[in-house]
Design an enzyme around this catalytic site. Structure first.
Site, mmCIF file in Angstrom:
data_model
loop_
_atom_site.group_PDB
_atom_site.id
_atom_site.type_symbol
_atom_site.label_atom_id
_atom_site.label_comp_id
_atom_site.label_asym_id
_atom_site.label_seq_id
_atom_site.Cartn_x
_atom_site.Cartn_y
_atom_site.Cartn_z
ATOM 1 N N ASN A 161 -10.896 0.641 -0.433
ATOM 2 C CA ASN A 161 -8.804 -0.178 -0.627
ATOM 3 C C ASN A 161 -8.039 -0.346 -1.927
ATOM 4 O O ASN A 161 -8.890 -1.836 -1.742
ATOM 5 C CB ASN A 161 -8.599 -0.430 1.176
ATOM 6 C CG ASN A 161 -6.913 -1.296 0.818
ATOM 7 O OD1 ASN A 161 -6.023 -0.368 0.161
ATOM 8 N ND2 ASN A 161 -6.297 -1.130 1.924
ATOM 9 N N CYS A 164 0.330 -1.463 0.071
ATOM 10 C CA CYS A 164 -0.396 0.256 0.148
ATOM 11 C C CYS A 164 1.540 1.290 -0.113
ATOM 12 O O CYS A 164 0.354 2.005 -0.087
ATOM 13 C CB CYS A 164 -1.153 0.037 0.871
ATOM 14 S SG CYS A 164 -2.051 -1.712 1.475
ATOM 15 N N HIS A 212 -3.314 6.856 3.095
ATOM 16 C CA HIS A 212 -3.632 6.001 2.843
ATOM 17 C C HIS A 212 -5.093 5.378 2.648
ATOM 18 O O HIS A 212 -5.176 5.503 4.526
ATOM 19 C CB HIS A 212 -2.466 4.510 2.896
ATOM 20 C CG HIS A 212 -3.100 2.946 2.726
ATOM 21 N ND1 HIS A 212 -3.958 2.672 1.008
ATOM 22 C CD2 HIS A 212 -3.080 2.054 3.000
ATOM 23 C CE1 HIS A 212 -4.120 1.920 1.385
ATOM 24 N NE2 HIS A 212 -4.174 1.038 2.254
#
Length: 334
Positions: free
Chosen positions: A286, A116, A256
């Protein structure tokens, strides 16, 4: 000779058409819309459908938008970096496929993997290439097809993950804008808490692994939550302090998009009001390396030249960090 700095000069993005709702998720596993919204903050997520379509398809779409919006031609690109955990193939690289798809024939291209945190790692890498003075136009593509590594029988993870990709054009400038500072970290001791076990060279995929979902994401949510909040906030504060920035100096926090509770906890730790925090997790889920560039893509209209942005992330590996980005342009009217 004036010092060069890397600045983002254009943003593109792509999310698939198919919307996977919480109602559909609740038909797959024992969960509810209320549980998902309360614990994760996701209402819906986008999923890439279609045989043979992978991350390069989404990345190509995102970069196509850059070429539509800017005066830059594909043959002018010197370098293509693709940050992804879900490449189309072991090889060739996804970056190479995107470059081929769009005729970036004069660019060399490579993939990088930081889960990520891929966009911030890629941004720092592009910044170094720009500062070296040899490369003038770099495309950074960042995104994932996480549906390809999601276990849709695991109620703790399947509501979280989604597909999407963002891309930025990065060029040199002598102005005091662009990538001003970064602090990035890696700690592989976190491997046991967040990983995909099977499919790599250490554990080639077997029928047993397939049956036991070892090719999909494993996450210990409580551990990851605690470490993510601490490390995202600490790295952001370090970068702010090092550059003499107070919370009043910050125009936008770009976190994020892992979990709404993580985002809120980080903002609270930093003392930043929620209206200064870019949040799209409720609609897009996500998308791993895609979340931060997709935020920049969606908020581009609101960004003004000189705005101070703190980008912060946490991902498998563990990988994490923060980047101080001073926005480089006002969006042109179409």
């Amino acid at each position: 000779m004036e010092e060069l700095n890397a600045v983002i000069t254009c943003v593109g993005g792509y999310v698939p058409d198919y919307v996977l709702t919480n109602e559909e998720i609740s038909e797959l596993v024992d969960t509810t819309d209320e549980w998902i919204m309360t614990r994760i903050g996701i209402k819906e997520r986008r999923i890439l459908k279609g045989e043979g379509l992978g991350t390069s398809f989404m990345g190509t779409k995102a970069v196509e938008e850059i070429f539509r919006k800017s005066d830059v031609k594909p043959e002018e690109i010197d370098l293509v970096i693709c940050a992804t955990t879900t490449p189309d193939y072991s090889f060739p690289s996804t970056a190479a496929l995107i470059a081929h798809n769009l005729g970036m024939k004069n660019a060399f291209a490579f993939d990088m993997e930081a889960a990520c945190s891929g966009f911030l790692y890629g941004l720092e890498t592009a910044n170094a290439f720009i500062k070296a003075g040899r490369y003038k136009k770099i495309i950074l593509v960042s995104g994932d097809k996480l549906s390809s590594v999601t276990n849709y029988t695991d109620r703790t993870t399947c509501p979280i993950f989604a597909d999407g990709a963002g891309a930025v054009l990065i060029e040199p400038t002598t102005e005091k804008v662009g990538v001003m500072d970064s602090q990035l970290y890696t700690d592989a001791s976190g491997f046991k808490h967040l990983h995909v076990w099977g499919g790599g060279s250490a554990n080639p995929l077997t029928h047993e692994d397939l049956d036991n979902h070892r090719y999909t994401i494993y996450q210990e949510g409580k551990v990851v939550f605690k470490v993510a909040v601490t490390n995202m906030a600490d790295s952001s504060e370090l970068v702010m302090n090092r550059n003499g920035l107070s919370k009043e100096d910050i125009n936008w926090i770009v976190p994020h998009q892992a979990n709404i509770r993580i985002i809120d906890a980080v903002a609270n730790r930093m003392g930043v009001d929620r209206e200064k925090v870019m949040i799209n997790i409720q609609r897009l889920g996500n998308t791993s390396a895609g979340t931060i560039p997709l935020c920049l893509w969606e908020w581009e209209d609101k960004l003004k030249k000189g705005d101070n942005l703190i980008l912060t992330t946490f991902g498998g590996g563990f990988t994490w960090g923060a980047t101080y980005l001073k926005w480089g342009y006002d969006k042109k009217e179409n």
